[in-house]
Structures are given as structure tokens and as C-alpha cells.
Design a protein around this motif. Structure first.
Motif, PDB file in Angstrom:
ATOM      1  N   PHE A 291       0.862  -1.187   0.000  1.00  0.00           N
ATOM      2  CA  PHE A 291       0.000   0.000   0.000  1.00  0.00           C
ATOM      3  C   PHE A 291       0.890   1.225   0.000  1.00  0.00           C
ATOM      4  O   PHE A 291       1.886   1.282   0.718  1.00  0.00           O
ATOM      5  CB  PHE A 291      -0.896   0.001   1.248  1.00  0.00           C
ATOM      6  N   ASN A 292       0.525   2.214  -0.820  1.00  0.00           N
ATOM      7  CA  ASN A 292       1.350   3.404  -0.946  1.00  0.00           C
ATOM      8  C   ASN A 292       1.011   4.418   0.151  1.00  0.00           C
ATOM      9  O   ASN A 292       0.322   5.420  -0.085  1.00  0.00           O
ATOM     10  CB  ASN A 292       1.155   4.040  -2.328  1.00  0.00           C
ATOM     11  N   THR A 293       1.512   4.150   1.351  1.00  0.00           N
ATOM     12  CA  THR A 293       1.266   5.035   2.489  1.00  0.00           C
ATOM     13  C   THR A 293       1.765   6.445   2.210  1.00  0.00           C
ATOM     14  O   THR A 293       1.155   7.426   2.638  1.00  0.00           O
ATOM     15  CB  THR A 293       1.948   4.476   3.754  1.00  0.00           C
ATOM     16  N   ALA A 294       2.859   6.572   1.484  1.00  0.00           N
ATOM     17  CA  ALA A 294       3.451   7.883   1.230  1.00  0.00           C
ATOM     18  C   ALA A 294       2.494   8.816   0.507  1.00  0.00           C
ATOM     19  O   ALA A 294       2.473  10.024   0.769  1.00  0.00           O
ATOM     20  CB  ALA A 294       4.735   7.717   0.416  1.00  0.00           C
ATOM     21  N   PHE A 295       1.685   8.274  -0.409  1.00  0.00           N
ATOM     22  CA  PHE A 295       0.725   9.080  -1.176  1.00  0.00           C
ATOM     23  C   PHE A 295      -0.702   8.944  -0.674  1.00  0.00           C
ATOM     24  O   PHE A 295      -1.481   9.888  -0.766  1.00  0.00           O
ATOM     25  CB  PHE A 295       0.730   8.669  -2.652  1.00  0.00           C
ATOM     26  N   GLN A 296      -1.059   7.770  -0.176  1.00  0.00           N
ATOM     27  CA  GLN A 296      -2.464   7.499   0.131  1.00  0.00           C
ATOM     28  C   GLN A 296      -2.738   7.221   1.604  1.00  0.00           C
ATOM     29  O   GLN A 296      -3.886   6.976   1.980  1.00  0.00           O
ATOM     30  CB  GLN A 296      -2.952   6.308  -0.700  1.00  0.00           C
ATOM     31  N   GLY A 297      -1.717   7.264   2.439  1.00  0.00           N
ATOM     32  CA  GLY A 297      -1.915   7.029   3.861  1.00  0.00           C
ATOM     33  C   GLY A 297      -2.812   8.087   4.490  1.00  0.00           C
ATOM     34  O   GLY A 297      -2.929   9.213   3.998  1.00  0.00           O
ATOM     35  N   SER A 298      -3.437   7.706   5.593  1.00  0.00           N
ATOM     36  CA  SER A 298      -4.318   8.617   6.330  1.00  0.00           C
ATOM     37  C   SER A 298      -4.016   8.441   7.815  1.00  0.00           C
ATOM     38  O   SER A 298      -4.624   7.631   8.502  1.00  0.00           O
ATOM     39  CB  SER A 298      -5.787   8.291   6.033  1.00  0.00           C
ATOM     40  N   LEU A 299      -3.029   9.199   8.287  1.00  0.00           N
ATOM     41  CA  LEU A 299      -2.509   9.036   9.641  1.00  0.00           C
ATOM     42  C   LEU A 299      -2.496  10.376  10.371  1.00  0.00           C
ATOM     43  O   LEU A 299      -2.298  11.423   9.750  1.00  0.00           O
ATOM     44  CB  LEU A 299      -1.077   8.493   9.588  1.00  0.00           C
ATOM     45  N   ALA A 300      -2.676  10.338  11.671  1.00  0.00           N
ATOM     46  CA  ALA A 300      -2.525  11.565  12.463  1.00  0.00           C
ATOM     47  C   ALA A 300      -1.078  12.038  12.359  1.00  0.00           C
ATOM     48  O   ALA A 300      -0.159  11.253  12.577  1.00  0.00           O
ATOM     49  CB  ALA A 300      -2.890  11.296  13.919  1.00  0.00           C
ATOM     50  N   PRO A 301      -0.841  13.314  12.008  1.00  0.00           N
ATOM     51  CA  PRO A 301       0.524  13.786  11.775  1.00  0.00           C
ATOM     52  C   PRO A 301       1.264  14.251  13.017  1.00  0.00           C
ATOM     53  O   PRO A 301       2.431  14.637  12.941  1.00  0.00           O
ATOM     54  CB  PRO A 301       0.313  14.960  10.823  1.00  0.00           C
ATOM     55  N   GLY A 302       0.589  14.234  14.173  1.00  0.00           N
ATOM     56  CA  GLY A 302       1.267  14.672  15.390  1.00  0.00           C
ATOM     57  C   GLY A 302       1.759  16.100  15.284  1.00  0.00           C
ATOM     58  O   GLY A 302       1.158  16.947  14.607  1.00  0.00           O
TER      59      GLY A 302
ATOM     60  N   SER B 137      -6.744  18.742  17.566  1.00  0.00           N
ATOM     61  CA  SER B 137      -6.349  18.907  16.166  1.00  0.00           C
ATOM     62  C   SER B 137      -5.238  19.936  16.005  1.00  0.00           C
ATOM     63  O   SER B 137      -4.459  19.873  15.049  1.00  0.00           O
ATOM     64  CB  SER B 137      -7.563  19.306  15.320  1.00  0.00           C
ATOM     65  N   LEU B 138      -5.117  20.861  16.943  1.00  0.00           N
ATOM     66  CA  LEU B 138      -4.058  21.874  16.864  1.00  0.00           C
ATOM     67  C   LEU B 138      -2.667  21.258  16.967  1.00  0.00           C
ATOM     68  O   LEU B 138      -1.684  21.834  16.476  1.00  0.00           O
ATOM     69  CB  LEU B 138      -4.237  22.913  17.977  1.00  0.00           C
ATOM     70  N   ILE B 139      -2.583  20.085  17.598  1.00  0.00           N
ATOM     71  CA  ILE B 139      -1.289  19.408  17.745  1.00  0.00           C
ATOM     72  C   ILE B 139      -1.246  18.113  16.922  1.00  0.00           C
ATOM     73  O   ILE B 139      -0.498  17.184  17.213  1.00  0.00           O
ATOM     74  CB  ILE B 139      -0.960  19.119  19.225  1.00  0.00           C
ATOM     75  N   GLY B 140      -2.103  18.066  15.880  1.00  0.00           N
ATOM     76  CA  GLY B 140      -2.041  16.949  14.937  1.00  0.00           C
ATOM     77  C   GLY B 140      -2.632  15.659  15.425  1.00  0.00           C
ATOM     78  O   GLY B 140      -2.284  14.589  14.920  1.00  0.00           O
ATOM     79  N   GLN B 141      -3.554  15.742  16.375  1.00  0.00           N
ATOM     80  CA  GLN B 141      -4.256  14.546  16.837  1.00  0.00           C
ATOM     81  C   GLN B 141      -5.735  14.728  16.497  1.00  0.00           C
ATOM     82  O   GLN B 141      -6.046  15.323  15.475  1.00  0.00           O
ATOM     83  CB  GLN B 141      -4.030  14.336  18.343  1.00  0.00           C
ATOM     84  N   GLY B 142      -6.648  14.184  17.288  1.00  0.00           N
ATOM     85  CA  GLY B 142      -8.055  14.290  16.931  1.00  0.00           C
ATOM     86  C   GLY B 142      -8.324  13.588  15.616  1.00  0.00           C
ATOM     87  O   GLY B 142      -7.832  12.494  15.359  1.00  0.00           O
ATOM     88  N   ALA B 143      -9.079  14.249  14.730  1.00  0.00           N
ATOM     89  CA  ALA B 143      -9.449  13.643  13.450  1.00  0.00           C
ATOM     90  C   ALA B 143      -8.594  14.127  12.294  1.00  0.00           C
ATOM     91  O   ALA B 143      -8.874  13.801  11.138  1.00  0.00           O
ATOM     92  CB  ALA B 143     -10.924  13.919  13.149  1.00  0.00           C
ATOM     93  N   VAL B 144      -7.534  14.871  12.553  1.00  0.00           N
ATOM     94  CA  VAL B 144      -6.642  15.335  11.492  1.00  0.00           C
ATOM     95  C   VAL B 144      -5.891  14.136  10.914  1.00  0.00           C
ATOM     96  O   VAL B 144      -5.365  13.307  11.656  1.00  0.00           O
ATOM     97  CB  VAL B 144      -5.639  16.377  12.027  1.00  0.00           C
ATOM     98  N   ARG B 145      -5.826  14.056   9.590  1.00  0.00           N
ATOM     99  CA  ARG B 145      -5.152  12.937   8.928  1.00  0.00           C
ATOM    100  C   ARG B 145      -4.285  13.443   7.780  1.00  0.00           C
ATOM    101  O   ARG B 145      -4.713  14.260   6.977  1.00  0.00           O
ATOM    102  CB  ARG B 145      -6.171  11.932   8.397  1.00  0.00           C
ATOM    103  N   MET B 146      -3.068  12.914   7.700  1.00  0.00           N
ATOM    104  CA  MET B 146      -2.107  13.314   6.677  1.00  0.00           C
ATOM    105  C   MET B 146      -1.276  12.111   6.239  1.00  0.00           C
ATOM    106  O   MET B 146      -1.374  11.021   6.803  1.00  0.00           O
ATOM    107  CB  MET B 146      -1.169  14.407   7.209  1.00  0.00           C
ATOM    108  N   ASN B 147      -0.411  12.351   5.240  1.00  0.00           N
ATOM    109  CA  ASN B 147       0.584  11.373   4.818  1.00  0.00           C
ATOM    110  C   ASN B 147       1.861  12.131   4.474  1.00  0.00           C
ATOM    111  O   ASN B 147       1.878  13.372   4.490  1.00  0.00           O
ATOM    112  CB  ASN B 147       0.066  10.531   3.648  1.00  0.00           C
TER     113      ASN B 147
END
Length: 560
Positions: free
Chosen positions: A305-316, A426-436
Motif C-alpha cells: 500500500f502506498n502510504t506515502a501518497f495514500q496514507g491517512s494518519l494523524a501527523p502529530g 487537532s491543533l497538535i495533529g491529533q483528533g481527526a486530522v489525517r495526513m501522509n
């Protein structure tokens, strides 16, 4: 005599169907799926279990499936599948309708015949097995071989052991809604080139397997090629507004004529990225050029799975770049001005902590950013609207709009409007924020240049597509302060060890994102050096500076 005659007749019928090779049992299972009689060297266990179940039909067996039940059920299923008895094979699963449809399509749509199934050594309730067969279409044939597995479970309502049905039982690349199809491929193949004109292959760059599938999906018909005959996984239709996962070729019966697609990838950086992700399990990284948006490298340690492009992770804490932009724009923080960093802050009923409950007394916002002080950001939540962070992410950073067109499927980040404690998180990259990593490489690129350039893998000039744009740029004051706090973090903050020797035109931010049920957090790192930017994540890697940091820094150094 009568018994010998019955055995001889049964053996005669079996020989017409061909032998079933089941390594985990070592004998042939015959008869219907769940009513199969299986011989186990005379121990009689299978017969005893079956008799017990029929003798007292009101009794529902519970608890884990036994070794005997696993052998009996898996053998019955594989026997029926090999012999083409779809109804019986499907009846041995916990979703007979879905299993029957998939197994019927295996022959009818995928044109796979002459199937031989060989079982391996079970691990718990899971039984691995190998598959050999022949794919035949319009006079062309090729052998097919692959490995799969099944798991036996107990049906709750009556205790009957059954194969837990998943499309991956038929083939490990199948997900829900996917199909196996053999025929003239709807999309011609493509020959993908790097920015220097060299050919990109999955054999040379293993991380590019899914990327090459995506390029073919989008550009195969536009690049001037001709389709061949293939066995492929046809993916389910995507939801409205989402990118469809590319189909995957499993076997080529006749080659098509490929068209050519040129990408922005750098062969040297791609090779280096492939090497670096091998140093950390579950790592992913993206390298891009901030001034243009060109993607120069993409790599994942795991290639499924292409996590680098398609991942959906909390960015911290890497998300604090976006949050800092918001605070600077609203004049709620100044890089060199005093800013609170207490041990804890309460908001929305939650109590937020810093790592090891540290505090900074009389410090500046720059110092809090460099040390990644959570409370310095949470303390400002009461002065913000629920939609502020979302608006900043969308309007300045081009995130969370589902409109990036990089040339292959990608996830554009998600920063939903939240309230109370979730908004603060979400201000510190937790909650429902998702990035890759692609999203965060873009974020640090925007912070460096002050302007959002949508990342892309294929130039828009190839197909005339439009790239996403931000609706406004950050102020020059905000950009100056962002560069200042990021440079300070690279020089004297949590990113200093990884970024040592890369200055002076550099900046970085570390991050650690907690994940429920995971012992260590996901480690994040995003940075720029000159006109290069990169971001990486190591899932369950711990602190970002120690896990993802060395990967990102090595690529920035290699490209400088």
C-alpha cells in the motif's frame, strides 16, 4: 465384499475428478463440503466430533475451533473448490453467496482451469495453501501459481466450523468488491520514464509498483499504447469524488504496446529513498521541490500500500506548522515574544500534557515550537473558532479539499471542523486530522516558499489537467516567522540531531502521533534544505527525530 465394492467405486469416481493435494492433511477429502468424510490415520476424531454434534442438535459448540475441525473444514472447502463444486465449496464458508459468486467468476471471468490446491502447515486457525492452475483466453495460455490462506471460525448461532470468507482467500490481492478478470486489458500498458528519460520499473524501484499501476490507469489510453491480454484485478468503483484504486496486472498472456509517460522522479533520489526506507520497518517518505511542486522520490518499506501518497494518519506535532500559521495570522503568537508553555492545560474537559510534563518558564513561542510544547498551542484554543484550523489548512496550504491531481491516486489530507477537546487536539495533529508524507512535504514546502504549489508526479502539460491552488497566500510576516521557528528547530530543537550539518538554508519539525492500541507512537519528520523538501513517517517508530528524521535528512543531503 460389499464394503470393498463401495470403496472401489468411490475411488473410481475420485480418479475421474483428479487428485487433490492437501499437504496439511495428507489424504483426500470426498463428498459434500460440510458432510465430508476425512480419514486421519485411524484416530477417529473427526467422526467423534460429527457424531456428537448430530446426536444432540440442541447443543451449540463454543470456544476456539479445534485442530480436527480446522483440518476437516479447510480440506472440505479446498476439495470442493479444486473439483469445481462451487455450491459445496461456498457452503463451507460463512458467506456462501459471496463465495459462490467469487468462485464462479474464478472460472468464468478469470478463465482459470486445472486448479491444484496444496495445503501447508497451519498456524492457529489459519491454513496457508498454494494454488497452481492455467489461464487460457482466445488460444493463449499461461501457468499461474501463487500463495493464499484461509482461516476457520466457528459460526455463533450453531457452533459449526466454517471458512471465514474474504475475497483474499481466492487471491491475496483481492479486496472487497474487486474481481479477477482475464481478457483484453481495458487500459494499454505504459512505459514510465524518470525526469532524465530512464525507464522506471518495479523491479528496479520496488516502491513504485502501485505508482506504475496508477500511471497506467490514468495515462494508458492517452499515451498511444495498445492493450494486451492479461489476468488482472479489476478494482471496485470508487466513491463519488474519490480516486479509484488502480487495477493490477497479475499475469500477461500477450504483451500490449506501451505508450510513454514521463514523470518528475529523480532516479538518484528514488534509488536513495528505496534504500533508506529499508532501515526502518513501516517507513514511508516523499521528496519534492518546493519552488515547483515536482515530486522527486516516493518510497515505502512495505510495498502493498502506498502510504506515502495514500496514507491517512494523524501527523502529530508536524501539524504545528499549520497551527503556527493560524496563530501568526491571528496575532496570537510572535516568534520572539513570550508565550506560555505550562506542564498541562485543560480544554473541553480534557487535560493536555507535554512530553514528560515539561514546562518552559518565561520562554518564547520559538522556543516552545522548537521543543514541541503541546500546551503552547492548546492554550490558544479558547481564542479560536472551531473552523479556523480547517480554513487555514484549506486556503493557505491547499489541504483537505480533495482536489489534488498529482497524476496517480493520492489522499489530500483531512482537517475537519471540530469542537471542544477534539478541536484542541487537532491543533497538535491529533483528533481527526489525517495526513501522509506527501501532504507534510507539501506543508513544509509552503512554509518555506510562502506559496502553495500542488505536488505533482506528471506535468500538467502532459494531459492539460488543472492543478489545485490555494485561495490566498500567507502574509510576509507569517512566512518570515515560520521560517524562523523551523530553522531554529533544525538548529537547536528536537530536529537538531537529524539535521546536523545541513544548514544554514534549512528548517524542520518533528512529530509523534499517539495511536490507540499501539505501544509506540508514529514518528514523523518534515524538513527542507534549499529547494528540496521531504517528509517521512515511521509507524510505531517512536520519536520522529530518531525514527523518520535520519531518513529525511539523508535524502536532503543526497539531493543537495
Amino acid at each position: 465384499m460389499g464394503k470393498r465394492r463401495r470403496v472401489a467405486e468411490r475411488d473410481k469416481q475420485r480418479s475421474k475428478r483428479g487428485p487433490l493435494v492437501i499437504g496439511l492433511v495428507g489424504v483426500v477429502a470426498v463428498g459434500g463440503a460440510l458432510g465430508a468424510y476425512t480419514l486421519y490415520g485411524g484416530d477417529g476424531a473427526a467422526a467423534e466430533d460429527r457424531t456428537s454434534a448430530t446426536a444432540d442438535h440442541k447443543s451449540v459448540k463454543t470456544g476456539p475451533v479445534s485442530a480436527t475441525e480446522i483440518r476437516t473444514t479447510s480440506t472440505a472447502f479446498l476439495t470442493a473448490w479444486q473439483q469445481g463444486r462451487v455450491t459445496q465449496a461456498a457452503a463451507a464458508t460463512d458467506d456462501s453467496a459471496a463465495a459462490a459468486k467469487a468462485l464462479t467468476g474464478y472460472t468464468k471471468d478469470a478463465h482459470i482451469t486445472g486448479v491444484t490446491l496444496t495445503g501447508g502447515t497451519r498456524k492457529g486457525a489459519t491454513v496457508p495453501f498454494s494454488v497452481k492452475g492455467t489461464v487460457t483466453y482466445k488460444g493463449k495460455s499461461k501457468p499461474l501459481a501463487y500463495e493464499s490462506r484461509l482461516t476457520v471460525v466457528r459460526r455463533a448461532k450453531d457452533g459449526v466450523p466454517l471458512v471465514s470468507w474474504r475475497p483474499s482467500v481466492v487471491h491475496p490481492d483481492l479486496a472487497e468488491g474487486d474481481r479477477l478478470v482475464t481478457g483484453e486489458s481495458g487500459t494499454p500498458p505504459v512505459k514510465a520514464l524518470d525526469r532524465d528519460g530512464g525507464e522506471l520499473t518495479a523491479a528496479k524501484y520496488p516502491s513504485l509498483g502501485t505508482v506504475l499501476d496508477g500511471l497506467r490507469e490514468k495515462y494508458g489510453k492517452k499515451a498511444g499504447g495498445a492493450a494486451g491480454i492479461e489476468l488482472r484485478v479489476v478494482r471496485k468503483a470508487a466513491k463519488k469524488g474519490a480516486d479509484k484504486t488502480p487495477d493490477k496486472t497479475l499475469l500477461t498472456l500477450s504483451e500490449g504496446t506501451p505508450g510513454t509517460v514521463k514523470t518528475t522522479l529523480s532516479p538518484s533520489l528514488q534509488a536513495k529513498a528505496e534504500q533508506r526506507v529499508l532501515t526502518k520497518a513501516r517507513s514511508s517518505v516523499v521528496v519534492m521541490r518546493p519552488s515547483t511542486g515536482e515530486i522527486l522520490a516516493v518510497a515505502n518499506q512495505s510495498h502493498g500500500f502506498n502510504t506515502a501518497f495514500q496514507g491517512s494518519l494523524a501527523p502529530g506535532s508536524t501539524m504545528k506548522i499549520v497551527t503556527s500559521t493560524l496563530l501568526f495570522e491571528k496575532n496570537l503568537a510572535k516568534a520572539d515574544k513570550a508565550h506560555p508553555c505550562p506542564k498541562t492545560v485543560k480544554y473541553g474537559g480534557w487535560k493536555f500534557h507535554n512530553d514528560d510534563d515539561f514546562e518552559i518558564k518565561g520562554g518564547t513561542f520559538k522556543g516552545s515550537f522548537a521543543r514541541s510544547c503541546n500546551t503552547a498551542f492548546i492554550s490558544q484554543a479558547k481564542k479560536l473558532k472551531d473552523s479556523d484550523l480547517t480554513a487555514t489548512a484549506q486556503r493557505i496550504y491547499g489541504l483537505s479539499m480533495n482536489n489534488w491531481a498529482i497524476g496517480v491516486p493520492s489522499f489530500d489530507g483531512s482537517v475537519p471542523v471540530q469542537s471542544d477537546a477534539q478541536m484542541a487536539a487537532s491543533l497538535i495533529g491529533q483528533g481527526a486530522v489525517r495526513m501522509n508524507p506527501l501532504n507534510m512535504a507539501s506543508v513544509v514546502s509552503t512554509a518555506k516558499t510562502g506559496v502553495f504549489h500542488q505536488p505533482y508526479l506528471v506535468s500538467p502539460s502532459v494531459d492539460g489537467r488543472s492543478l489545485a491552488k490555494a485561495t490566498r497566500t500567507m502574509s510576509s510576516s507569517t512566512q518570515g516567522q515560520l521560517r524562523e521557528v523551523l530553522q531554529y528547530t533544525a538548529a537547536a530543537g528536537t530536529a537538531a540531531e537529524a539535521m546536523a550539518g545541513l544548514g544554514p538554508d534549512d528548517g524542520a519539525k518533528t512529530g509523534s502521533a499517539e495511536v490507540d492500541g499501539q505501544k509506540k507512537p508514529n514518528g514523523w519528520f518534515t524538513a527542507w534544505k534549499g529547494d528540496l523538501a521531504a517528509a517521512g513517517v515511521v509507524q510505531a517508530g517512536g520519536h520522529g527525530g530518531d525514527s523518520a528524521g535520519p531518513i529525511v535528512a539523508a535524502l536532503l543531503k543526497a539531493g543537495s
